[in-house]
Design a protein around this motif. Structure first.
Motif, short mmCIF file in Angstrom:
data_model
loop_
_atom_site.label_atom_id
_atom_site.label_comp_id
_atom_site.label_asym_id
_atom_site.label_seq_id
_atom_site.Cartn_x
_atom_site.Cartn_y
_atom_site.Cartn_z
N MET A 150 0.81 -1.21 0.00
CA MET A 150 0.00 0.00 0.00
C MET A 150 0.85 1.27 0.00
O MET A 150 0.36 2.35 -0.31
N THR A 151 2.13 1.15 0.33
CA THR A 151 3.02 2.32 0.37
C THR A 151 4.01 2.33 -0.78
O THR A 151 4.80 3.26 -0.92
N ASP A 152 3.98 1.33 -1.62
CA ASP A 152 5.08 1.11 -2.56
C ASP A 152 5.35 2.22 -3.57
O ASP A 152 6.43 2.77 -3.58
N PRO A 153 4.46 2.59 -4.46
CA PRO A 153 4.91 3.45 -5.57
C PRO A 153 4.82 4.95 -5.33
O PRO A 153 5.26 5.72 -6.18
N PHE A 154 4.28 5.38 -4.23
CA PHE A 154 3.82 6.77 -4.14
C PHE A 154 4.93 7.81 -4.07
O PHE A 154 4.84 8.84 -4.74
N TRP A 155 5.97 7.59 -3.27
CA TRP A 155 7.03 8.60 -3.21
C TRP A 155 7.68 8.78 -4.57
O TRP A 155 7.92 9.91 -5.01
N MET A 156 7.97 7.69 -5.24
CA MET A 156 8.60 7.78 -6.56
C MET A 156 7.72 8.57 -7.53
O MET A 156 8.19 9.48 -8.22
N ILE A 157 6.46 8.24 -7.58
CA ILE A 157 5.55 8.91 -8.52
C ILE A 157 5.38 10.38 -8.16
O ILE A 157 5.40 11.25 -9.05
N MET A 158 5.25 10.69 -6.89
CA MET A 158 5.07 12.08 -6.48
C MET A 158 6.29 12.92 -6.85
O MET A 158 6.17 14.03 -7.38
N VAL A 159 7.48 12.38 -6.57
CA VAL A 159 8.71 13.11 -6.92
C VAL A 159 8.82 13.25 -8.43
O VAL A 159 9.11 14.34 -8.95
N MET A 160 8.59 12.17 -9.15
CA MET A 160 8.68 12.19 -10.61
C MET A 160 7.75 13.24 -11.21
O MET A 160 8.14 14.03 -12.09
N ARG A 161 6.50 13.25 -10.78
CA ARG A 161 5.51 14.18 -11.33
C ARG A 161 5.85 15.63 -10.99
O ARG A 161 5.55 16.53 -11.76
N ASN A 162 6.47 15.87 -9.84
CA ASN A 162 6.81 17.23 -9.45
C ASN A 162 8.11 17.73 -10.06
O ASN A 162 8.28 18.94 -10.23
N LEU A 163 9.01 16.84 -10.43
CA LEU A 163 10.25 17.26 -11.09
C LEU A 163 10.08 17.44 -12.58
O LEU A 163 10.73 18.27 -13.19
N GLY A 164 9.24 16.62 -13.19
CA GLY A 164 9.03 16.72 -14.63
C GLY A 164 9.94 15.79 -15.41
O GLY A 164 10.72 15.01 -14.84
N PRO A 165 9.88 15.88 -16.74
CA PRO A 165 10.55 14.89 -17.60
C PRO A 165 12.07 15.02 -17.68
O PRO A 165 12.72 14.15 -18.24
N GLY A 166 12.66 16.04 -17.10
CA GLY A 166 14.11 16.21 -17.16
C GLY A 166 14.89 15.41 -16.14
O GLY A 166 16.10 15.58 -16.00
N TYR A 167 14.22 14.53 -15.41
CA TYR A 167 14.86 13.77 -14.32
C TYR A 167 14.57 12.28 -14.44
O TYR A 167 13.51 11.89 -14.90
N LEU A 168 15.52 11.50 -13.97
CA LEU A 168 15.32 10.06 -13.78
C LEU A 168 14.96 9.85 -12.31
O LEU A 168 15.66 10.37 -11.43
N VAL A 169 13.89 9.13 -12.06
CA VAL A 169 13.45 8.87 -10.68
C VAL A 169 13.09 7.40 -10.58
O VAL A 169 12.30 6.89 -11.38
N TRP A 170 13.69 6.71 -9.60
CA TRP A 170 13.46 5.28 -9.40
C TRP A 170 13.41 4.97 -7.91
O TRP A 170 14.06 5.64 -7.11
N ASP A 171 12.66 3.94 -7.55
CA ASP A 171 12.77 3.38 -6.21
C ASP A 171 14.09 2.63 -6.14
O ASP A 171 14.46 1.89 -7.05
N LYS A 172 14.81 2.81 -5.04
CA LYS A 172 16.12 2.18 -4.89
C LYS A 172 16.12 1.13 -3.78
O LYS A 172 16.69 0.07 -3.93
N ALA A 173 15.49 1.44 -2.64
CA ALA A 173 15.51 0.52 -1.50
C ALA A 173 14.28 0.78 -0.64
O ALA A 173 13.62 1.81 -0.78
N ALA A 174 14.00 -0.17 0.25
CA ALA A 174 12.84 -0.02 1.14
C ALA A 174 13.06 -0.81 2.42
O ALA A 174 13.77 -1.81 2.43
N GLU A 175 12.42 -0.33 3.47
CA GLU A 175 12.44 -1.02 4.77
C GLU A 175 11.04 -0.91 5.38
O GLU A 175 10.35 0.08 5.16
N ILE A 176 10.65 -1.91 6.14
CA ILE A 176 9.39 -1.82 6.87
C ILE A 176 9.62 -2.35 8.28
O ILE A 176 10.32 -3.34 8.49
#
Length: 156
Positions: A58-84
């Motif tokens: 339920m928490t997986d894609p949101f930070w990546m998508i939020m950052v990507m959408r706010n930076l725009g197409p000039g950036y590469l944005v990926w999930d790198k690691a996670a902890e729970i």
């Protein structure tokens, strides 16, 4: 894609739909998202509480998508690691909220301005209906400005 359309797609996305995950809110500026996980017979674990994999999903894609959408197409944005960290058993409907602050976006832009990569951790708490923390999730997001030569150009 509009935030409204993305929210609708999340709500029919099979890994979310078949896990009981709903996304009731995605703000128009992609700066705030709310996610809920309703407990059903098919997402309970052996002892009758929320399955940990569903809490993480339920928490997986949101930070990546939020950052990507706010930076725009000039950036590469990926999930790198996670902890729970599982704090207490989750029962009933649990929820998480994501808020992307201006200061964080300024930090990201400044750190990647010269083409350097940034590995930025984001923290999220999953809470139950009473507001108690059920789990703490950390996601590390990779961000880098795209190189000018990486943009597709006209074929020669």
């Amino acid at each position: 894609m509009s935030a409204r359309r993305l929210r609708r797609l999340f709500n029919i996305y099979p890994p979310f739909l078949f896990s009981g995950i709903r996304v009731p809110t995605v703000s128009d500026d992609y700066r705030q998202v709310r996610v809920e996980l309703r407990q059903h017979w098919y997402n309970k674990n052996y002892v009758g509480t929320h399955f940990g994999g569903s809490l993480f999903a339920m928490t997986d894609p949101f930070w990546m998508i939020m950052v990507m959408r706010n930076l725009g197409p000039g950036y590469l944005v990926w999930d790198k690691a996670a902890e729970i960290e599982f704090v207490k058993p989750g029962r009933g409907t649990v929820w998480a909220e994501f808020r992307l602050e201006d200061a964080v976006m300024e930090e990201i832009r400044a750190a990647t301005e010269g083409g350097d990569k940034l590995l930025r951790w984001f923290d999220t708490e999953v809470r139950d209906a009473g507001g108690d923390v059920v789990a703490r999730v950390r996601k590390q997001v990779y961000v880098r400005r795209k190189r000018p030569d990486s943009a597709p150009g006209p074929a020669t």
